[in-house]
Write a protein that holds these residues in place. Structure first.
Motif, short mmCIF file in Angstrom:
data_model
loop_
_atom_site.label_atom_id
_atom_site.label_comp_id
_atom_site.label_asym_id
_atom_site.label_seq_id
_atom_site.Cartn_x
_atom_site.Cartn_y
_atom_site.Cartn_z
N TYR A 76 102.00 16.01 97.50
CA TYR A 76 102.05 15.65 96.08
C TYR A 76 103.32 16.14 95.38
O TYR A 76 103.78 15.52 94.42
CB TYR A 76 100.82 16.19 95.34
CG TYR A 76 99.60 15.30 95.47
CD1 TYR A 76 99.56 14.05 94.85
CD2 TYR A 76 98.48 15.71 96.18
CE1 TYR A 76 98.44 13.24 94.96
CE2 TYR A 76 97.36 14.90 96.29
CZ TYR A 76 97.35 13.67 95.68
OH TYR A 76 96.25 12.85 95.78
N PHE A 122 106.15 13.84 94.44
CA PHE A 122 105.96 12.72 93.50
C PHE A 122 106.15 13.12 92.03
O PHE A 122 106.34 12.25 91.19
CB PHE A 122 104.55 12.14 93.67
CG PHE A 122 104.38 11.37 94.95
CD1 PHE A 122 104.75 10.03 95.02
CD2 PHE A 122 103.89 11.97 96.09
CE1 PHE A 122 104.61 9.32 96.19
CE2 PHE A 122 103.75 11.27 97.27
CZ PHE A 122 104.11 9.94 97.32
N TYR A 123 106.01 14.40 91.76
CA TYR A 123 105.97 14.80 90.35
C TYR A 123 107.14 15.72 90.00
O TYR A 123 107.27 16.81 90.58
CB TYR A 123 104.63 15.47 90.05
CG TYR A 123 103.48 14.52 90.25
CD1 TYR A 123 103.19 13.53 89.32
CD2 TYR A 123 102.72 14.56 91.43
CE1 TYR A 123 102.17 12.62 89.53
CE2 TYR A 123 101.70 13.64 91.65
CZ TYR A 123 101.43 12.68 90.69
OH TYR A 123 100.43 11.78 90.90
N GLN A 168 100.47 19.34 88.89
CA GLN A 168 101.13 18.09 88.43
C GLN A 168 101.61 18.25 86.99
O GLN A 168 102.58 17.63 86.58
CB GLN A 168 100.15 16.92 88.55
CG GLN A 168 100.72 15.59 88.13
CD GLN A 168 99.65 14.50 88.03
OE1 GLN A 168 98.59 14.58 88.66
NE2 GLN A 168 99.91 13.48 87.23
N MET A 174 109.98 10.00 97.62
CA MET A 174 108.57 9.60 97.52
C MET A 174 108.12 8.82 98.76
O MET A 174 107.02 9.03 99.26
CB MET A 174 108.37 8.73 96.29
CG MET A 174 108.45 9.49 94.99
SD MET A 174 108.02 8.42 93.62
CE MET A 174 108.59 9.38 92.25
N LEU A 226 105.13 9.62 101.33
CA LEU A 226 104.07 8.65 101.65
C LEU A 226 103.97 8.47 103.17
O LEU A 226 102.86 8.39 103.72
CB LEU A 226 104.38 7.31 100.96
CG LEU A 226 103.22 6.33 100.83
CD1 LEU A 226 102.09 6.90 100.01
CD2 LEU A 226 103.70 5.03 100.19
N LYS A 245 102.11 11.32 104.65
CA LYS A 245 100.65 11.15 104.53
C LYS A 245 100.12 10.24 105.64
O LYS A 245 99.12 10.55 106.28
CB LYS A 245 100.30 10.55 103.15
CG LYS A 245 98.86 10.06 103.04
CD LYS A 245 98.52 9.64 101.64
CE LYS A 245 98.95 8.25 101.29
NZ LYS A 245 98.03 7.19 101.74
N THR A 285 96.09 6.83 96.05
CA THR A 285 97.37 6.28 96.49
C THR A 285 97.97 5.37 95.42
O THR A 285 99.16 5.45 95.12
CB THR A 285 97.18 5.50 97.81
OG1 THR A 285 96.61 6.39 98.77
CG2 THR A 285 98.50 4.97 98.35
N HIS A 331 97.43 5.50 92.34
CA HIS A 331 97.75 6.24 91.11
C HIS A 331 99.05 7.04 91.25
O HIS A 331 99.56 7.58 90.26
CB HIS A 331 96.59 7.18 90.76
CG HIS A 331 96.77 7.87 89.44
ND1 HIS A 331 96.72 7.19 88.24
CD2 HIS A 331 97.04 9.16 89.13
CE1 HIS A 331 96.94 8.05 87.25
NE2 HIS A 331 97.14 9.24 87.77
N LEU A 332 99.60 7.11 92.45
CA LEU A 332 100.86 7.83 92.63
C LEU A 332 101.96 7.19 91.78
O LEU A 332 101.95 5.96 91.61
CB LEU A 332 101.27 7.82 94.11
CG LEU A 332 100.38 8.61 95.05
CD1 LEU A 332 100.75 8.32 96.51
CD2 LEU A 332 100.48 10.11 94.77
N SER A 362 103.94 1.06 97.59
CA SER A 362 103.02 1.95 98.32
C SER A 362 102.32 1.19 99.44
O SER A 362 102.29 1.63 100.59
CB SER A 362 101.95 2.52 97.39
OG SER A 362 102.51 3.26 96.37
#
Lengths: 296, 226
Positions: free
Chosen positions: A102, A105-106, A148, B1, B5, B8, B90, B92-93, B100
């Protein structure tokens, strides 16, 4: 400061031919903690799904930071933290992997609150989320949301499956988070009592309709519970504009109403209801919620 | 990003993918050992005759392996997304939803392609050590629909999992089954003549064109269609 983070305008939704709600309106102001309260099946998760763009409403508009909720830009999504009902996360990851995932992403990622929560769990960094208890998973989800550092936090039934300790911990952290400047929280829960100290404003929904939208303190001050003993007037009691709800047990009756004591007494007199010892009882948020929506 | 991904996706499929790599390698090695034994126990001209005149496909054990690999990788990669609505996380990323979904699919297809190329290289090297280049070419073209079936099955599994509507899922499953079936029927019916079949071009084209359909399934998912 008071600009609306979320605007819901004339929202109507049907599942097939079944109406969930109609002409639903509310706004969530920046910096407020807003609760969506309702019994099971009244449309809380439906509202959250529309708000997050995971369900297209039948009609009406739903704006998040001024953007249509169904087509949020990546920049806006980065400002919204979303807790899925049941604290769902990527359970195939361990707590280290998910933080690493995560964080990319932020831009405002703050890993400290996440690791602070993880240290309380007494689990190793290699602990897979799928092997954690429901309470531990809730802390992982909460830690990720706090890291986040979103401007708007949407929590869909955070209390699901949690015991009292984990619920308290969750609320403590959310309260702390809300103190930060301009943080807005939209929360639903089926455990109303936990929210009494937390919420600023609420909307209470029932099947197909909105019962009220107002600040929680105002709701608790204007909505009243009156109790008395009845004298042969059982057949005269029914709900109306003044008597919002009524519960009867033998000759003891509880009335829920927005009317002041004197006006309420006058109303009972007009209806010909004879009673003894009418008095107002203090209510918790849960009492008031049940009083307004009914037990069934 | 994108890198995150892909991380993941790797965490999700890694053990299964390693298992699939091992299975593919075992089958490829088994084909090598069988051919080695054929040459050890039979006369070389007899094996040449079987392969060249009687279309003996000594690598037939490979036939359904890419299909099974594609199906399993699709399930392993996309089931966790649909289970408990994790796809919401996913989508909501903070990145484009189309990016995505396409990244996830592209990643799975890349893993399959790498594996299939390894399969093809192993069997090609083996073939070239015993047979002339014509037999190597025939292997590549005969096995092409098998590998295409693996990629197609993977694509359809991804579409079926992301698609929220059960009626469309069933439709996709039927179309996918039909399409994969045609790839095998084509080979069986036409035999080595399929080597010259132009229909392969269209199969590859259709497979490529199928990939963006995941965007439609993703759109349906976001609309909450049930």
């Amino acid at each position: 400061m008071n600009e609306a983070v979320v605007q819901v305008k004339n929202l109507t939704h049907y599942y097939g031919s079944k109406l969930v709600f109609e002409d639903f309106n509310f706004e969530i102001k920046t910096g407020s903690i807003f609760g969506l309260l309702g019994k099971n099946g009244t449309g809380k998760t439906t509202t959250i799904n529309i708000l997050n763009g995971f369900l297209k409403q039948t009609s009406g508009q739903c704006l998040v930071f001024g953007e249509d909720s169904h087509s949020l830009s990546p920049q806006t999504k980065a400002r919204v933290g979303f807790l899925i009902e049941g604290h769902i996360q990527y359970s195939f990851m361990n707590i280290k992997q998910i933080e690493k995932f995560y964080s990319a992403f932020y831009p405002n990622w703050k890993k400290e609150p996440y690791w602070e929560l993880m240290s309380k769990l007494e689990v190793t960094d290699n602990q897979k989320i799928s092997r954690m208890s429901c309470g531990q998973r809730s802390q992982v989800a909460l830690g990720l949301l706090l890291a986040q550092d979103p401007d708007l936090l949407i929590l869909d039934d955070y209390s699901m499956g949690l015991d009292a300790g984990y619920r308290r911990l969750f609320i403590d952290y959310i309260t702390e988070y809300a103190k930060a400047e301009n943080k807005t929280i939209f929360i639903t829960s089926h455990i109303i009592q936990d929210l009494e100290e937390l919420l600023d404003d609420c909307v209470i929904i029932d099947y197909r309709s909105v019962l009220l939208t107002m600040p929680i303190k105002k709701f608790l001050s204007v909505f009243k519970l009156y109790k008395c003993d009845l004298i042969d007037s059982l057949g005269l009691i029914k709900k109306d504009d003044v008597i919002k709800n009524v519960e009867i047990f033998k000759n003891k009756v509880s009335f829920y109403s927005f009317a002041e004591m004197r006006d309420f007494e006058d109303h009972l007199s007009k209806l010909g209801i004879k009673h003894n010892g009418l008095n107002q009882i203090e209510m918790s948020l849960e009492d008031a919620f049940i009083g307004l929506t009914g037990k069934y | 990003m994108i890198k995150s991904l892909l991380y993941k996706e790797w965490l999700k499929v890694r053990w299964s993918y390693i298992g699939l790599v091992l299975i593919n390698l075992i089958v490829a090695v088994n084909i090598c050992v069988s051919l080695y034994n054929d040459f050890k126990f039979y006369k070389a001209n007899q094996i040449y005759d079987d392969v060249l005149s009687w279309a003996y496909i000594f690598y037939i054990d490979l036939m359904y392996i890419p299909l099974a690999t594609g199906l399993l990788l699709g399930v392993v990669q996309f089931f966790p997304e649909i289970n408990s609505s994790r796809l919401k996380l996913t989508l909501h990323l903070p990145m484009s939803e189309a990016k995505s979904l396409l990244t996830m699919q592209f990643y799975g297809l890349s893993l399959l392609l790498i594996l299939f190329i390894v399969d093809a290289v192993i069997v090609s090297l083996l073939t070239s050590s015993y047979f002339p280049s014509e037999v190597v070419n025939s292997f590549l073209i005969v096995s092409l629909p098998w590998f295409l079936a693996g990629l197609t099955a993977y694509i359809f599994i991804s579409l079926i999992f992301v698609e929220p509507s059960w009626s469309r899922r069933i439709l996709l499953a039927v179309v996918g089954f039909g399409f994969v079936n045609v790839l095998f029927i084509n080979m069986i019916a036409m035999g080595l003549e399929a080597i010259f079949s132009k229909s392969y071009f269209y199969f590859i084209l259709i497979t490529v064109l199928l990939t963006p359909i995941i965007l439609l399934s993703g759109y349906n998912y976001k609309k909450g269609i049930r």
